[in-house]
Motif scaffolding. Structure first.
Motif, short mmCIF file in Angstrom:
data_model
loop_
_atom_site.label_atom_id
_atom_site.label_comp_id
_atom_site.label_asym_id
_atom_site.label_seq_id
_atom_site.Cartn_x
_atom_site.Cartn_y
_atom_site.Cartn_z
N ALA A 1 0.87 -1.17 0.00
CA ALA A 1 0.00 0.00 0.00
C ALA A 1 0.91 1.22 0.00
CB ALA A 1 -0.91 0.01 1.22
N THR A 2 0.64 2.17 -0.90
CA THR A 2 1.46 3.36 -1.03
C THR A 2 0.58 4.59 -1.09
OG1 THR A 2 3.08 2.11 -2.31
CG2 THR A 2 3.23 4.50 -2.44
N VAL A 3 0.96 5.64 -0.37
CA VAL A 3 0.26 6.91 -0.43
C VAL A 3 0.85 7.72 -1.58
CG1 VAL A 3 -0.25 9.07 0.77
CG2 VAL A 3 -0.27 6.90 2.02
N TYR A 4 -0.04 8.26 -2.43
CA TYR A 4 0.36 9.10 -3.56
C TYR A 4 -0.08 10.53 -3.31
CZ TYR A 4 1.27 4.94 -6.37
OH TYR A 4 1.78 3.77 -6.86
N VAL A 5 0.77 11.48 -3.67
CA VAL A 5 0.43 12.90 -3.61
C VAL A 5 0.66 13.46 -5.01
CG1 VAL A 5 0.96 15.14 -2.60
CG2 VAL A 5 1.01 13.09 -1.17
N ASN A 6 -0.40 13.99 -5.60
CA ASN A 6 -0.33 14.53 -6.97
C ASN A 6 0.24 13.51 -7.95
OD1 ASN A 6 -1.40 16.97 -6.07
ND2 ASN A 6 0.62 17.75 -5.58
N ASP A 7 -0.24 12.28 -7.86
CA ASP A 7 0.12 11.19 -8.76
C ASP A 7 1.54 10.65 -8.55
OD1 ASP A 7 -2.33 11.98 -9.80
OD2 ASP A 7 -1.45 12.95 -11.54
N VAL A 8 2.23 11.09 -7.50
CA VAL A 8 3.61 10.67 -7.25
C VAL A 8 3.65 9.84 -5.97
CG1 VAL A 8 5.96 11.48 -6.77
CG2 VAL A 8 4.49 12.77 -8.35
N PRO A 9 4.25 8.63 -6.02
CA PRO A 9 4.33 7.82 -4.80
C PRO A 9 5.22 8.49 -3.75
CG PRO A 9 5.59 6.81 -6.58
CD PRO A 9 4.89 7.99 -7.16
N THR A 10 4.80 8.36 -2.49
CA THR A 10 5.59 8.90 -1.38
C THR A 10 6.26 7.76 -0.63
OG1 THR A 10 3.84 8.77 0.29
CG2 THR A 10 3.87 10.75 -1.11
N ALA A 11 7.06 8.10 0.35
CA ALA A 11 7.71 7.08 1.19
C ALA A 11 6.72 6.46 2.17
CB ALA A 11 8.87 7.70 1.96
N LEU A 12 5.55 7.09 2.36
CA LEU A 12 4.53 6.56 3.28
C LEU A 12 3.90 5.33 2.64
CD1 LEU A 12 3.14 6.99 6.01
CD2 LEU A 12 1.52 8.49 4.85
N SER A 13 4.39 4.16 3.01
CA SER A 13 3.92 2.91 2.42
C SER A 13 4.23 1.77 3.37
CB SER A 13 4.60 2.66 1.06
OG SER A 13 5.98 2.44 1.25
N CYS A 14 3.60 0.63 3.10
CA CYS A 14 3.90 -0.57 3.88
C CYS A 14 3.58 -1.80 3.04
CB CYS A 14 3.12 -0.59 5.20
SG CYS A 14 1.34 -0.72 5.06
N THR A 15 4.20 -2.90 3.43
CA THR A 15 4.04 -4.15 2.67
C THR A 15 3.57 -5.26 3.60
OG1 THR A 15 5.77 -3.51 1.12
CG2 THR A 15 5.22 -5.85 1.23
N VAL A 16 2.53 -5.95 3.16
CA VAL A 16 2.02 -7.14 3.86
C VAL A 16 2.63 -8.35 3.17
CG1 VAL A 16 -0.04 -8.45 4.50
CG2 VAL A 16 -0.16 -5.96 4.33
N THR A 17 3.36 -9.16 3.92
CA THR A 17 4.04 -10.31 3.31
C THR A 17 3.28 -11.61 3.47
OG1 THR A 17 5.35 -10.60 5.30
CG2 THR A 17 6.32 -9.28 3.53
N THR A 18 2.33 -11.67 4.41
CA THR A 18 1.53 -12.88 4.58
C THR A 18 0.06 -12.51 4.47
OG1 THR A 18 1.49 -12.60 6.98
CG2 THR A 18 3.22 -13.99 6.07
N TYR A 19 -0.69 -13.37 3.86
CA TYR A 19 -2.11 -13.15 3.66
C TYR A 19 -2.83 -13.35 4.99
CZ TYR A 19 -6.65 -13.54 1.33
OH TYR A 19 -7.93 -13.35 0.91
N PRO A 20 -3.34 -12.30 5.63
CA PRO A 20 -3.98 -12.45 6.95
C PRO A 20 -5.25 -13.30 6.88
CG PRO A 20 -3.57 -10.14 6.43
CD PRO A 20 -3.32 -10.92 5.18
N PRO A 21 -5.42 -14.22 7.82
CA PRO A 21 -6.61 -15.06 7.82
C PRO A 21 -7.86 -14.33 8.27
CG PRO A 21 -5.25 -15.56 9.71
CD PRO A 21 -4.50 -14.56 8.88
N ASN A 22 -7.72 -13.31 9.09
CA ASN A 22 -8.86 -12.57 9.63
C ASN A 22 -9.18 -11.40 8.71
OD1 ASN A 22 -10.43 -10.66 11.03
ND2 ASN A 22 -9.65 -11.33 13.00
#
Length: 108
Positions: free
Chosen positions: A43-64
């Motif tokens: 998931a990445t936050v974009y400002v004016n169509d440009v990706p920012t450093a505010l992002s995170c990655t989920v590496t395992t598919y959560p069961p809940n």
């Protein structure tokens, strides 16, 4: 996802901004991104169509369907009045359920 208006459906299996970013009325800082739901990918936050450093990655598919998948409490991109803000999802699995991305805005 913010900025998607009434149509919350994914495009070709993913959501890639810019689509309809939310225009901000005041300048400030974006912070504390959290992604919940059944999702694996980035998931990445974009400002004016440009990706920012505010992002995170989920590496395992959560069961809940409401599990906290990932978060970013470190990065804090500056934004200006009139900027368009959106959150994009790039999945690494074919199935996504109940995905919600939240972030905070601190006016400056």
């Amino acid at each position: 996802l913010i900025g998607d208006g009434g149509d919350q459906s994914c495009r070709s299996g993913y959501h890639y901004p810019p689509y309809n970013g939310v225009l901000v009325a005041y300048g400030g800082v974006l912070k504390n991104l959290t992604v919940t739901g059944q999702f694996a990918g980035t998931a990445t936050v974009y400002v004016n169509d440009v990706p920012t450093a505010l992002s995170c990655t989920v590496t395992t598919y959560p069961p809940n369907p409401y599990a906290i998948g990932c978060g970013d409490t470190i990065d804090r991109p500056q934004i200006n009045a009139g900027d368009a803000v959106d959150v994009g999802l790039t999945p690494s699995v074919s199935q996504m359920n109940n995905v919600q991305a939240t972030l905070q805005f601190q006016e400056q």
